[in-house]
Design an enzyme around this catalytic site. Structure first.
Site, PDB file in Angstrom:
ATOM      1  N   ASP A   1       1.051  -3.458  -0.980  1.00 21.94           N
ATOM      2  CA  ASP A   1       0.035  -3.587   0.004  1.00 21.94           C
ATOM      3  C   ASP A   1      -1.508  -2.456  -0.267  1.00 21.94           C
ATOM      4  O   ASP A   1      -0.777  -1.764  -0.412  1.00 21.94           O
ATOM      5  CB  ASP A   1       0.471  -3.758   1.652  1.00 21.94           C
ATOM      6  CG  ASP A   1      -0.537  -4.147   2.460  1.00 21.94           C
ATOM      7  OD1 ASP A   1      -1.518  -4.838   1.953  1.00 21.94           O
ATOM      8  OD2 ASP A   1      -0.043  -3.506   3.801  1.00 21.94           O
TER       9      ASP A   1
ATOM     10  N   TRP B   1      -8.115  -0.841  -1.902  1.00 21.51           N
ATOM     11  CA  TRP B   1      -8.568  -0.301  -3.051  1.00 21.51           C
ATOM     12  C   TRP B   1      -9.819  -0.860  -3.980  1.00 21.51           C
ATOM     13  O   TRP B   1     -10.751   0.010  -4.383  1.00 21.51           O
ATOM     14  CB  TRP B   1      -7.690  -0.868  -4.348  1.00 21.51           C
ATOM     15  CG  TRP B   1      -7.223   0.008  -5.470  1.00 21.51           C
ATOM     16  CD1 TRP B   1      -6.245   1.288  -5.990  1.00 21.51           C
ATOM     17  CD2 TRP B   1      -7.834  -0.380  -6.669  1.00 21.51           C
ATOM     18  NE1 TRP B   1      -7.270   1.157  -7.376  1.00 21.51           N
ATOM     19  CE2 TRP B   1      -7.795   0.111  -7.867  1.00 21.51           C
ATOM     20  CE3 TRP B   1      -8.778  -1.605  -6.981  1.00 21.51           C
ATOM     21  CZ2 TRP B   1      -8.665   0.069  -8.812  1.00 21.51           C
ATOM     22  CZ3 TRP B   1      -9.605  -1.584  -7.405  1.00 21.51           C
ATOM     23  CH2 TRP B   1      -9.262  -1.100  -8.970  1.00 21.51           C
TER      24      TRP B   1
ATOM     25  N   ARG C   1     -12.533  -7.993  -2.601  1.00 23.02           N
ATOM     26  CA  ARG C   1     -10.929  -7.889  -2.668  1.00 23.02           C
ATOM     27  C   ARG C   1     -10.114  -8.188  -3.597  1.00 23.02           C
ATOM     28  O   ARG C   1      -8.993  -7.518  -4.184  1.00 23.02           O
ATOM     29  CB  ARG C   1     -10.922  -8.560  -1.698  1.00 23.02           C
ATOM     30  CG  ARG C   1     -11.548  -8.412   0.452  1.00 23.02           C
ATOM     31  CD  ARG C   1     -10.546  -9.121   1.476  1.00 23.02           C
ATOM     32  NE  ARG C   1      -9.184  -9.354   1.141  1.00 23.02           N
ATOM     33  CZ  ARG C   1      -8.370  -8.212   1.675  1.00 23.02           C
ATOM     34  NH1 ARG C   1      -8.773  -6.964   2.097  1.00 23.02           N
ATOM     35  NH2 ARG C   1      -7.023  -7.877   1.366  1.00 23.02           N
TER      36      ARG C   1
ATOM     37  N   HIS D   1      -6.597  -7.391  -6.220  1.00 24.92           N
ATOM     38  CA  HIS D   1      -5.634  -8.620  -6.804  1.00 24.92           C
ATOM     39  C   HIS D   1      -5.338  -8.679  -7.764  1.00 24.92           C
ATOM     40  O   HIS D   1      -4.255  -8.034  -8.613  1.00 24.92           O
ATOM     41  CB  HIS D   1      -5.823  -9.499  -5.762  1.00 24.92           C
ATOM     42  CG  HIS D   1      -5.738  -9.637  -4.463  1.00 24.92           C
ATOM     43  ND1 HIS D   1      -4.990  -8.848  -3.468  1.00 24.92           N
ATOM     44  CD2 HIS D   1      -6.889 -10.389  -3.864  1.00 24.92           C
ATOM     45  CE1 HIS D   1      -4.958  -9.327  -2.814  1.00 24.92           C
ATOM     46  NE2 HIS D   1      -6.379 -10.011  -2.337  1.00 24.92           N
TER      47      HIS D   1
ATOM     48  N   ARG E   1      -6.128 -16.103   5.373  1.00 24.23           N
ATOM     49  CA  ARG E   1      -7.014 -15.439   4.917  1.00 24.23           C
ATOM     50  C   ARG E   1      -8.389 -16.715   4.551  1.00 24.23           C
ATOM     51  O   ARG E   1      -7.862 -18.072   4.273  1.00 24.23           O
ATOM     52  CB  ARG E   1      -6.830 -15.125   3.779  1.00 24.23           C
ATOM     53  CG  ARG E   1      -5.778 -13.818   4.278  1.00 24.23           C
ATOM     54  CD  ARG E   1      -5.525 -12.064   3.227  1.00 24.23           C
ATOM     55  NE  ARG E   1      -4.796 -11.152   3.905  1.00 24.23           N
ATOM     56  CZ  ARG E   1      -4.469 -10.436   3.021  1.00 24.23           C
ATOM     57  NH1 ARG E   1      -4.708 -10.261   1.466  1.00 24.23           N
ATOM     58  NH2 ARG E   1      -3.290  -9.300   3.266  1.00 24.23           N
TER      59      ARG E   1
ATOM     60  N   LEU F   1      17.404  -7.870 -15.131  1.00 24.98           N
ATOM     61  CA  LEU F   1      16.660  -7.833 -13.125  1.00 24.98           C
ATOM     62  C   LEU F   1      16.919  -8.682 -13.162  1.00 24.98           C
ATOM     63  O   LEU F   1      16.274  -9.921 -13.420  1.00 24.98           O
ATOM     64  CB  LEU F   1      15.865  -6.838 -13.734  1.00 24.98           C
ATOM     65  CG  LEU F   1      14.867  -7.251 -12.193  1.00 24.98           C
ATOM     66  CD1 LEU F   1      15.229  -5.826 -11.251  1.00 24.98           C
ATOM     67  CD2 LEU F   1      13.616  -6.539 -12.843  1.00 24.98           C
TER      68      LEU F   1
ATOM     69  N   ARG G   1       7.147   0.879   1.409  1.00 31.28           N
ATOM     70  CA  ARG G   1       5.506  -0.131   1.247  1.00 31.28           C
ATOM     71  C   ARG G   1       4.474   0.427   1.400  1.00 31.28           C
ATOM     72  O   ARG G   1       4.705   2.009   1.155  1.00 31.28           O
ATOM     73  CB  ARG G   1       5.967  -0.709   2.647  1.00 31.28           C
ATOM     74  CG  ARG G   1       4.457  -0.923   2.892  1.00 31.28           C
ATOM     75  CD  ARG G   1       4.541  -1.336   4.952  1.00 31.28           C
ATOM     76  NE  ARG G   1       2.871  -2.443   4.846  1.00 31.28           N
ATOM     77  CZ  ARG G   1       2.877  -3.623   5.181  1.00 31.28           C
ATOM     78  NH1 ARG G   1       4.358  -3.739   6.641  1.00 31.28           N
ATOM     79  NH2 ARG G   1       1.870  -4.155   5.720  1.00 31.28           N
TER      80      ARG G   1
ATOM     81  N   ARG H   1       4.795  -0.654   8.761  1.00 33.80           N
ATOM     82  CA  ARG H   1       5.247  -2.009   9.554  1.00 33.80           C
ATOM     83  C   ARG H   1       5.988  -2.550   8.308  1.00 33.80           C
ATOM     84  O   ARG H   1       5.741  -2.545   7.120  1.00 33.80           O
ATOM     85  CB  ARG H   1       4.653  -2.492   9.773  1.00 33.80           C
ATOM     86  CG  ARG H   1       2.841  -3.154   9.881  1.00 33.80           C
ATOM     87  CD  ARG H   1       1.990  -3.568  10.125  1.00 33.80           C
ATOM     88  NE  ARG H   1       1.187  -3.874   9.424  1.00 33.80           N
ATOM     89  CZ  ARG H   1      -0.292  -3.040   9.432  1.00 33.80           C
ATOM     90  NH1 ARG H   1      -0.340  -2.150  10.811  1.00 33.80           N
ATOM     91  NH2 ARG H   1      -1.164  -3.397   9.273  1.00 33.80           N
TER      92      ARG H   1
ATOM     93  N   GLU I   1      17.239   1.698   3.921  1.00 28.58           N
ATOM     94  CA  GLU I   1      15.848   3.151   3.996  1.00 28.58           C
ATOM     95  C   GLU I   1      15.047   2.541   3.118  1.00 28.58           C
ATOM     96  O   GLU I   1      14.703   1.658   2.397  1.00 28.58           O
ATOM     97  CB  GLU I   1      16.764   3.908   2.673  1.00 28.58           C
ATOM     98  CG  GLU I   1      17.928   4.258   3.025  1.00 28.58           C
ATOM     99  CD  GLU I   1      18.489   5.445   3.890  1.00 28.58           C
ATOM    100  OE1 GLU I   1      17.541   5.731   4.996  1.00 28.58           O
ATOM    101  OE2 GLU I   1      19.713   5.043   4.612  1.00 28.58           O
TER     102      GLU I   1
END
Ligand code: IPE
Ligand code: IPE
Ligand code: MG
Length: 257
Positions: free
Chosen positions: A21, A26, A34, A38, A72, A132, A189, A195, A208
């Protein structure tokens, strides 16, 4: 000592989930639109995937686009979908070189056909990789997932494949989109928000949580290492007492003859 060197390789989380987020903020801070945020965020994705793969983490789930994000402005959604296709194409070689398997959770059918095609192609190409597992959460929300799962359960019961008394935590979890993955041990986050925003609500029951004020485009490998180290210094009790946990650890450490 570098943060990375302080990480105990024996105690890595098997699954790390990330709510990426802060791209918009930024960009605004730099005086950009915006979408620039991204674009810059793709670099942070690359760094995070590399960091997870280098450490030997098994699963990395990245929240890339939520069900709610469909609300959006259209130009922002279009830009994000375009970026997704571009990033997959640019990173295919690196995914193969690094033995990374790509998968997706979410309502894939809601994505534009081109995004769906590219994603399915990449999932197919990387399907035999054994390092991974990179999970992209796209058009994903946890409430959507839980409701979809309830629907599947009811269908199975109606068809006679499942008895109502067979519905329990394990059978229910096995029908979620995350079916073959362990629950995340660590959720990160960025951007200073505290949140969950409808992400993996079922799966994070005992996860955690790690919050950082860093905006996603500024997130680095070092920040990822910091989060892992922080996780390793916590005591996960799963409802037990500290003494019980220590006892369990002590029996684990006993040499077996
Ligand atoms: C996260 O950054 C990327 C997505 C949700 C797709 P945001 O776009 O939410 O950035 P902020 O939160 O507005 O700064
Ligand atoms: C969460 O970020 C979704 C993703 C990172 C894809 P949002 O920016 O959509 O969440 P809120 O609006 O701050 O809760
Ligand atoms: Mg946001």
């Amino acid at each position: 000592m570098e943060i990375k060197e302080q990480i105990n390789r024996e105690k890595l989380p098997g699954h790390v989930a990330v709510i990426m987020d802060g791209n918009g903020r930024w960009a605004r801070k730099q005086g950009f639109v915006r979408v620039k945020g991204h674009e810059k965020g793709v670099g942070a994705v690359k760094a995070t995937v590399e960091a997870a793969a280098e450490l030997g983490i098994r699963y990395l789930t990245l929240f890339a686009f939520s069900t709610e994000n469909w609300n959006r402005p259209k130009y922002e959604i279009d830009a994000l979908m375009k970026l997704l296709v571009q990033a997959i194409n640019n990173e295919m070689e690196s995914l193969m070189e690094n033995n990374i398997r790509l998968t997706v959770i979410g309502d894939l059918q809601a994505l534009p056909p081109k995004s769906q095609r590219e994603l399915l192609k990449a999932i197919g190409t990387t399907s035999n990789n054994t390092g991974l597992t990179l999970v992209l959460a796209l058009s994903y929300s946890s409430r959507w997932e839980i409701v979809e799962t309830c629907r599947k359960v009811v269908e199975e019961v109606q068809k006679g494949n499942m008895k109502p008394e067979e519905i329990d935590v394990h059978s229910f979890a096995s029908m979620l989109t995350t079916t073959d993955m362990p629950d995340p041990e660590l959720l990160i986050r960025t951007s200073g928000e505290y949140r969950i925003s409808n992400f993996l609500l079922w799966q994070i029951a005992y996860t955690e949580l790690y919050f950082t004020s860093t905006l996603w485009p500024d997130f680095t490998k070092e920040e990822f290492h910091k989060a892992i180290l922080d996780y390793q210094n916590r005591e996960r009790r799963f409802g037990l007492t500290s003494e019980q946990i220590n006892q369990v650890e002590a029996t684990k450490k006993k040499p077996t003859k």
